[in-house]
Design a protein around this motif. Structure first.
Motif, mmCIF file in Angstrom:
data_model
loop_
_atom_site.group_PDB
_atom_site.id
_atom_site.type_symbol
_atom_site.label_atom_id
_atom_site.label_comp_id
_atom_site.label_asym_id
_atom_site.label_seq_id
_atom_site.Cartn_x
_atom_site.Cartn_y
_atom_site.Cartn_z
ATOM 1 N N ALA A 1 0.810 -1.367 0.093
ATOM 2 C CA ALA A 1 -0.020 0.042 0.084
ATOM 3 C C ALA A 1 0.919 1.064 -0.085
ATOM 4 C CB ALA A 1 -0.844 -0.101 1.166
ATOM 5 N N HIS A 2 1.998 1.295 0.907
ATOM 6 C CA HIS A 2 2.808 2.461 0.754
ATOM 7 C C HIS A 2 3.538 2.498 -0.897
ATOM 8 C CE1 HIS A 2 5.478 5.523 2.548
ATOM 9 N NE2 HIS A 2 6.409 4.900 1.927
ATOM 10 N N ARG A 3 3.796 1.705 -0.995
ATOM 11 C CA ARG A 3 4.731 1.728 -2.683
ATOM 12 C C ARG A 3 3.347 2.337 -3.622
ATOM 13 N NH1 ARG A 3 6.559 -3.535 -1.617
ATOM 14 N NH2 ARG A 3 4.770 -4.453 -2.953
ATOM 15 N N ASN A 4 2.079 1.959 -3.333
ATOM 16 C CA ASN A 4 1.077 2.452 -4.411
ATOM 17 C C ASN A 4 0.570 3.442 -3.869
ATOM 18 O OD1 ASN A 4 1.599 0.318 -5.956
ATOM 19 N ND2 ASN A 4 0.227 -1.275 -4.916
ATOM 20 N N ARG A 5 1.022 4.445 -2.960
ATOM 21 C CA ARG A 5 0.286 5.471 -2.347
ATOM 22 C C ARG A 5 0.074 6.643 -3.269
ATOM 23 N NH1 ARG A 5 5.610 5.511 -1.351
ATOM 24 N NH2 ARG A 5 6.750 7.441 -1.127
ATOM 25 N N ARG A 6 -0.750 7.260 -3.232
ATOM 26 C CA ARG A 6 -1.171 8.306 -4.246
ATOM 27 C C ARG A 6 -2.254 9.297 -3.755
ATOM 28 N NH1 ARG A 6 -2.550 6.600 -9.943
ATOM 29 N NH2 ARG A 6 -3.028 8.665 -10.230
ATOM 30 N N LEU A 7 -2.216 10.302 -4.111
ATOM 31 C CA LEU A 7 -3.244 11.481 -3.894
ATOM 32 C C LEU A 7 -3.617 12.412 -5.030
ATOM 33 C CD1 LEU A 7 -3.866 13.589 -0.836
ATOM 34 C CD2 LEU A 7 -3.835 14.685 -2.797
ATOM 35 N N ASP A 8 -4.650 12.447 -5.496
ATOM 36 C CA ASP A 8 -5.154 13.092 -6.889
ATOM 37 C C ASP A 8 -6.212 14.144 -6.346
ATOM 38 O OD1 ASP A 8 -3.643 11.599 -8.554
ATOM 39 O OD2 ASP A 8 -5.067 9.776 -8.081
ATOM 40 N N VAL A 9 -6.091 15.314 -6.878
ATOM 41 C CA VAL A 9 -7.093 16.306 -6.916
ATOM 42 C C VAL A 9 -7.640 16.589 -8.149
ATOM 43 C CG1 VAL A 9 -7.491 18.745 -6.192
ATOM 44 C CG2 VAL A 9 -5.991 17.529 -4.967
ATOM 45 N N LEU A 10 -8.848 16.124 -8.437
ATOM 46 C CA LEU A 10 -9.543 16.063 -9.643
ATOM 47 C C LEU A 10 -10.600 17.228 -9.449
ATOM 48 C CD1 LEU A 10 -10.442 12.424 -9.708
ATOM 49 C CD2 LEU A 10 -8.502 13.643 -10.641
ATOM 50 N N ARG A 11 -10.618 18.172 -10.517
ATOM 51 C CA ARG A 11 -11.354 19.565 -10.886
ATOM 52 C C ARG A 11 -12.421 18.907 -11.739
ATOM 53 N NH1 ARG A 11 -8.483 24.160 -8.723
ATOM 54 N NH2 ARG A 11 -6.361 23.652 -8.337
ATOM 55 N N SER A 12 -13.549 19.582 -11.558
ATOM 56 C CA SER A 12 -14.751 19.415 -12.417
ATOM 57 C C SER A 12 -15.077 20.686 -13.003
ATOM 58 C CB SER A 12 -15.983 18.821 -11.542
ATOM 59 O OG SER A 12 -16.332 20.050 -10.932
ATOM 60 N N PHE A 13 -15.748 20.450 -14.251
ATOM 61 C CA PHE A 13 -16.143 21.800 -14.853
ATOM 62 C C PHE A 13 -17.212 22.770 -14.165
ATOM 63 C CE2 PHE A 13 -14.889 18.825 -18.350
ATOM 64 C CZ PHE A 13 -14.030 19.482 -19.013
ATOM 65 N N GLU A 14 -18.085 22.047 -13.026
ATOM 66 C CA GLU A 14 -18.718 22.787 -12.199
ATOM 67 C C GLU A 14 -18.068 23.656 -11.398
ATOM 68 O OE1 GLU A 14 -19.026 19.416 -12.574
ATOM 69 O OE2 GLU A 14 -20.449 19.307 -14.385
ATOM 70 N N GLY A 15 -16.993 23.760 -11.197
ATOM 71 C CA GLY A 15 -16.278 24.669 -10.271
ATOM 72 C C GLY A 15 -16.103 23.969 -8.825
ATOM 73 N N SER A 16 -16.082 22.605 -8.835
ATOM 74 C CA SER A 16 -15.820 22.002 -7.746
ATOM 75 C C SER A 16 -14.756 20.979 -8.098
ATOM 76 C CB SER A 16 -17.035 21.055 -7.443
ATOM 77 O OG SER A 16 -17.499 20.116 -8.041
ATOM 78 N N PHE A 17 -14.419 19.983 -6.772
ATOM 79 C CA PHE A 17 -13.061 19.429 -7.132
ATOM 80 C C PHE A 17 -13.498 18.047 -6.165
ATOM 81 C CE2 PHE A 17 -12.235 21.263 -3.055
ATOM 82 C CZ PHE A 17 -11.553 20.139 -2.201
#
Length: 443
Positions: A202-218
């Motif tokens: 799980a540590h090797r595959n750790r990740r964090l993504d911030v995904l923005r939408s077209f509606e002005g949210s994330f």
């Protein structure tokens, strides 16, 4: 219009099953339409448990028939679905997750991979929902088993099955979610390096993504080791404001979001700070001393000792040692022969932390006898024999209860004459013996 004899027999059998179920439904509906008196509520709850058990038994036999149809290949040819889970989803209208759970149970029982689970189902010790949780836990453990140690998957399944049903027999109040955690713990006992391996992966595959939408949210998506989830939950909880009854109405999710953003702003404001940080949030982790110091590299098979949070989440020792430099270590000693706990008598009503630690050891949820899944971190220290009735503040007289059940226990003690429900029986009531057939009429 004419029918073949085979078709006619099948149709008649189908019609009789539907007619019997509809008749039973009408009778049950009529019985429960009347509002029970206050003194009869406990009896009604008992009746509901029995009716629900009978419904489980009917569903169980339906699942077994579906598994048989699937094994013959007719589910695809006649039913139009390749998998049993797919047919249950489409035909019975369940969610895909529930369908997969039911299909897993049906397949396991049909191929006799879980004999003790089937016996517990038939005796009433296990509900259908608890059985599906057991089957899922066993299958998950089988996929991650040590194949060198357990090359035969069916033998491993039966070992898991036996262990889980033995614990369930000792504690009938275990819920489906608690059975799932139990399966995880038993699988780790049979595969001692599993938690360490999963932590590193799980540590090797750790990740964090911030995904923005077209509606002005994330959207925020993150994955990593379980111990990081514990830290994240504690950090957000530390910044979360309590509910203000006079202010604008806010859900817990909204308050958690505000706390998370406050945490982020606080971190940005202190990124160049040279002052050592203060203590982190309190996370209680129980681990044997010899395992922590490395005298035991792994937990022996069959040994229940290991690193775990107070809510029962198993931790890798690698993660525990990483937390140790900034942690406070406490030693709790109990007599292995007598199990004598700490005791401060009646001089103190509020249980100190040392007594709560000993009293809560081995528990991960609220100790309400009829079952409760509130994690122990959300419970209060309650006197089994109330302090006002002479109870001592000792580990043997302290139990964790959630706020709801703590108040309910107090109300019941002050209203002892009110009938209360005692909980689901460990085993169902035996079916009545069949009525003897009347003698043939005399000629």
């Amino acid at each position: 219009m004419t029918f073949s004899s085979t078709r006619d027999t099948a149709t008649m059998g189908h019609s009789s099953a539907v007619a019997a179920m509809r008749k039973a439904r009408e009778q049950v509906t009529h019985t429960f339409e009347a509002t029970p008196s206050a003194g009869a509520v406990a009896e009604v709850l008992d009746d509901i448990c029995q009716v629900w058990h009978d419904m489980d038994q009917a569903k169980l036999h339906i699942l077994m028939r579906l598994a048989h149809i699937h094994s013959t290949g007719n589910l695809l040819e006649v039913g139009g679905q390749r998998t049993l889970a797919g047919w249950i989803t489409q035909a019975l209208g369940t969610s895909p997750a529930e369908a997969r759970s039911l299909a897993c149970l049906a397949d396991s029982l049909f191929h006799e991979r879980l004999p003790e689970t089937r016996q517990a189902l038939d005796s009433g010790l296990l509900s259908l929902g608890e059985a599906t949780a057991t089957a899922k836990a066993v299958e998950a453990a089988t996929k991650t088993r040590d194949e060198t140690e357990f090359p035969d998957p069916d033998a491993f399944r039966q070992l898991m099955d036996s262990g889980m049903m033995a614990v369930k027999a000792d504690n009938p109040a275990l819920s489906a979610s608690q059975l799932a955690r139990l399966g995880r713990r038993i699988s780790v006992q049979l595969h001692p390096t599993l938690v360490e391996d999963e932590h590193r992966r799980a540590h090797r595959n750790r990740r964090l993504d911030v995904l923005r939408s077209f509606e002005g949210s994330f959207y925020l998506q993150a994955s990593g080791p379980e111990v990081d989830a514990e830290l994240l939950e504690k950090a957000v909880a530390a910044f979360t404001k309590p509910l203000n009854p006079t202010g604008p109405r806010q859900s817990k999710a909204e308050r958690s979001y505000d706390a998370f953003m406050k945490l982020i702003r606080s971190a940005l404001g202190h990124q160049n700070c040279t002052k050592p940080p203060g203590p982190l949030a309190m996370i209680n982790v129980t681990v044997p001393l010899d395992v922590y110091t490395g005298q035991r590299a792994t937990v022996p098979k069959g040994d229940g000792d290991g690193a775990a949070t107070q809510d029962g989440m198993l931790l890798a020792m690698e993660a525990v040692r990483a937390l140790s430099p900034g942690s406070v270590l406490r030693r709790v000693i109990t007599d292995p022969a007598t199990g004598k706990p700490l005791d401060v008598g009646r001089g103190m009503r509020n249980a100190p932390e040392q007594i709560r630690t000993v009293a809560h050891h081995g528990r991960t949820t609220c100790a309400w006898p009829q079952g409760c899944d509130v994690p122990i971190s959300g419970t209060e220290a309650d006197h089994v024999t109330s302090y006002s009735r002479g109870g001592r503040t000792s580990a043997e007289n302290i139990q964790p209860l959630c706020s709801t059940h703590n108040r309910l226990k107090w109300r019941r003690e002050n209203n002892p004459h009110r009938a209360t429900w005692k909980g689901r029986p460990a085993h169902r009531r035996p079916d009545p013996p069949p009525q003897p057939e009347p003698p043939p009429p005399r000629e």
